[in-house]
Design a protein around this motif. Structure first.
Motif, PDB file in Angstrom:
ATOM      1  N   ILE A 131       0.845  -1.213   0.000  1.00 16.09           N
ATOM      2  CA  ILE A 131       0.000   0.000   0.000  1.00 16.09           C
ATOM      3  C   ILE A 131       0.875   1.256   0.000  1.00 16.09           C
ATOM      4  CG2 ILE A 131      -1.748   1.298   1.318  1.00 16.09           C
ATOM      5  CD1 ILE A 131      -2.760  -1.567   2.232  1.00 16.09           C
ATOM      6  N   ASP A 139      -2.954   3.207  -4.639  1.00 16.59           N
ATOM      7  CA  ASP A 139      -4.277   2.783  -5.135  1.00 16.59           C
ATOM      8  C   ASP A 139      -4.285   1.284  -5.433  1.00 16.59           C
ATOM      9  OD1 ASP A 139      -2.599   2.905  -7.299  1.00 16.59           O
ATOM     10  OD2 ASP A 139      -4.051   3.877  -8.637  1.00 16.59           O
ATOM     11  N   ALA A 140      -3.594   0.528  -4.577  1.00 16.38           N
ATOM     12  CA  ALA A 140      -3.506  -0.932  -4.759  1.00 16.38           C
ATOM     13  C   ALA A 140      -4.890  -1.578  -4.744  1.00 16.38           C
ATOM     14  CB  ALA A 140      -2.655  -1.527  -3.640  1.00 16.38           C
ATOM     15  N   ILE A 163      -6.577  -4.963  -3.623  1.00 18.07           N
ATOM     16  CA  ILE A 163      -6.184  -5.989  -2.654  1.00 18.07           C
ATOM     17  C   ILE A 163      -7.290  -7.006  -2.461  1.00 18.07           C
ATOM     18  CG2 ILE A 163      -5.752  -6.215  -0.158  1.00 18.07           C
ATOM     19  CD1 ILE A 163      -3.982  -3.894  -0.360  1.00 18.07           C
ATOM     20  N   PHE A 197      -5.547   4.043   3.514  1.00 14.64           N
ATOM     21  CA  PHE A 197      -6.235   3.101   2.628  1.00 14.64           C
ATOM     22  C   PHE A 197      -7.214   3.852   1.725  1.00 14.64           C
ATOM     23  CE2 PHE A 197      -5.169  -1.091   4.531  1.00 14.64           C
ATOM     24  CZ  PHE A 197      -4.517  -0.658   5.689  1.00 14.64           C
ATOM     25  N   VAL A 223      -7.245   2.632  -1.761  1.00 15.93           N
ATOM     26  CA  VAL A 223      -7.226   1.169  -1.934  1.00 15.93           C
ATOM     27  C   VAL A 223      -8.619   0.634  -2.292  1.00 15.93           C
ATOM     28  CG1 VAL A 223      -6.925  -0.995  -0.614  1.00 15.93           C
ATOM     29  CG2 VAL A 223      -5.257   0.869  -0.371  1.00 15.93           C
ATOM     30  N   THR A 224      -8.621  -0.371  -3.159  1.00 18.68           N
ATOM     31  CA  THR A 224      -9.856  -1.099  -3.483  1.00 18.68           C
ATOM     32  C   THR A 224      -9.669  -2.536  -2.995  1.00 18.68           C
ATOM     33  OG1 THR A 224     -10.254   0.234  -5.441  1.00 18.68           O
ATOM     34  CG2 THR A 224     -11.307  -1.919  -5.416  1.00 18.68           C
ATOM     35  N   THR A 225     -10.714  -3.101  -2.413  1.00 16.70           N
ATOM     36  CA  THR A 225     -10.597  -4.487  -1.930  1.00 16.70           C
ATOM     37  C   THR A 225     -11.664  -5.391  -2.562  1.00 16.70           C
ATOM     38  OG1 THR A 225     -12.086  -4.143  -0.051  1.00 16.70           O
ATOM     39  CG2 THR A 225      -9.739  -3.746   0.335  1.00 16.70           C
ATOM     40  N   ILE A 265     -10.562   3.472   4.574  1.00 18.28           N
ATOM     41  CA  ILE A 265     -10.951   2.986   3.246  1.00 18.28           C
ATOM     42  C   ILE A 265     -12.311   3.575   2.877  1.00 18.28           C
ATOM     43  CG2 ILE A 265     -12.152   0.845   3.998  1.00 18.28           C
ATOM     44  CD1 ILE A 265     -10.486  -0.488   1.601  1.00 18.28           C
ATOM     45  N   ASN A 317     -15.327   1.405  -2.137  1.00 18.90           N
ATOM     46  CA  ASN A 317     -14.212   0.671  -2.770  1.00 18.90           C
ATOM     47  C   ASN A 317     -14.029  -0.723  -2.183  1.00 18.90           C
ATOM     48  OD1 ASN A 317     -13.589   2.723  -4.509  1.00 18.90           O
ATOM     49  ND2 ASN A 317     -12.060   3.655  -3.151  1.00 18.90           N
TER      50      ASN A 317
END
Ligand code: F6R
Length: 247
Positions: A28, A33-34, A36, A62, A65-67, A98, A102
């Motif tokens: 991260i 903009d990982a 995950i 985060f 970040v997209t999960t 987060i 996302n």
């Protein structure tokens, strides 16, 4: 098959969580903009605690970040306290910055399982693919809810849970009675998981030792779904001494 799986063996289960959290925090930091992939279950709980700690103490953000989560029980909606959506919100998402929109957890109460699964795959593609996916392993070698017999090229779909898995999830950690455990789930496929650029599988405890030995040293076979990671170019298993004891 002598696979490519890299092994990191830690003294304790606590150390497994700390090491896993480090790997995710590093990704991260280098890719804000990982994309995950995440897992639920007992094994990653402390890793999520560590990540929330790093967020709080070091300001790891985060926000870009997209999960995507591996799976969800079929028939439970996200408000159910045993749903994986609820698990993720309480164990991690509510403790970090987060953006809720996302976070992608399959909807176990969708009106059409096949459309829900197709949309999940489409969102993974649209996000550019998964940079790193965190995995656990079942005592029978399953990954996500891909039970023994799942094909290497399987995609996100509605699956039935094996009796072993129903039993394992009703030992009081989650459900207290096997009758309460949903019989089906929506699960990312083995093909879906194998497309992630990096995989990190965590296992702790003697209960996982046979599955780990089969995954790492056994044949490349749907009989042990996690053995189907052996030819992945970047797959690491982080294990404690007990989980590694049959290697
Ligand atoms: C959960 C999942 C499962 C678990 C596995 C191990 O999202 O995909 O494959 O990782 O059942 O569960 P624990 O960690 O509870 O032993």
């Amino acid at each position: 098959m002598a696979g490519n799986i890299k092994l990191q063996i830690c003294e304790t289960a606590d150390e497994v969580s700390v090491e896993a959290a480090k790997v995710f925090a590093d990704i991260i930091r280098s890719i804000p903009d990982a994309v995950i992939g995440l897992a639920t279950g007992s094994t990653p709980e402390q890793t999520y605690e560590e990540l929330a700690k790093i967020h709080k103490s070091e300001g790891l953000s985060f926000s870009g970040v997209t999960t995507f989560n591996l799976d969800e029980y079929w028939g439970l909606n996200g408000d159910h306290d045993q749903s994986y959506r609820h698990f993720m919100n309480t164990q991690l998402f509510d403790k970090i910055d987060i953006r809720p929109w996302n976070t992608n957890v399959l909807n176990g109460a969708a009106s059409s399982p096949s459309l829900e699964c197709e949309a999940f795959e489409t969102r993974i593609l649209a996000s550019g693919g998964i940079d790193i996916w965190l995995l656990g392993i079942g005592g029978n070698g399953h990954i996500a809810f891909n039970e023994p017999g799942s094909p290497v090229d399987s995609r996100t779909r509605l699956v039935s849970l094996s009796e072993d898995t129903i039993e394992a999830n009703s030992d009081g950690r989650f459900f207290s009675d096997p009758a309460e455990v949903p019989r089906c789930a929506l699960s990312a496929g083995i093909g879906t998981i194998r497309e992630a650029r990096k995989l990190v599988l965590l296992a702790t405890g003697l209960k996982k030792a046979d599955a780990i030995a089969a995954a790492v040293e056994g044949p490349f076979s749907p009989d042990c779904p996690s053995s189907l990671l052996q030819d992945h170019p970047d797959c690491t298993f982080i294990l404690d001494q007990d989980a590694a004891s049959k290697l």
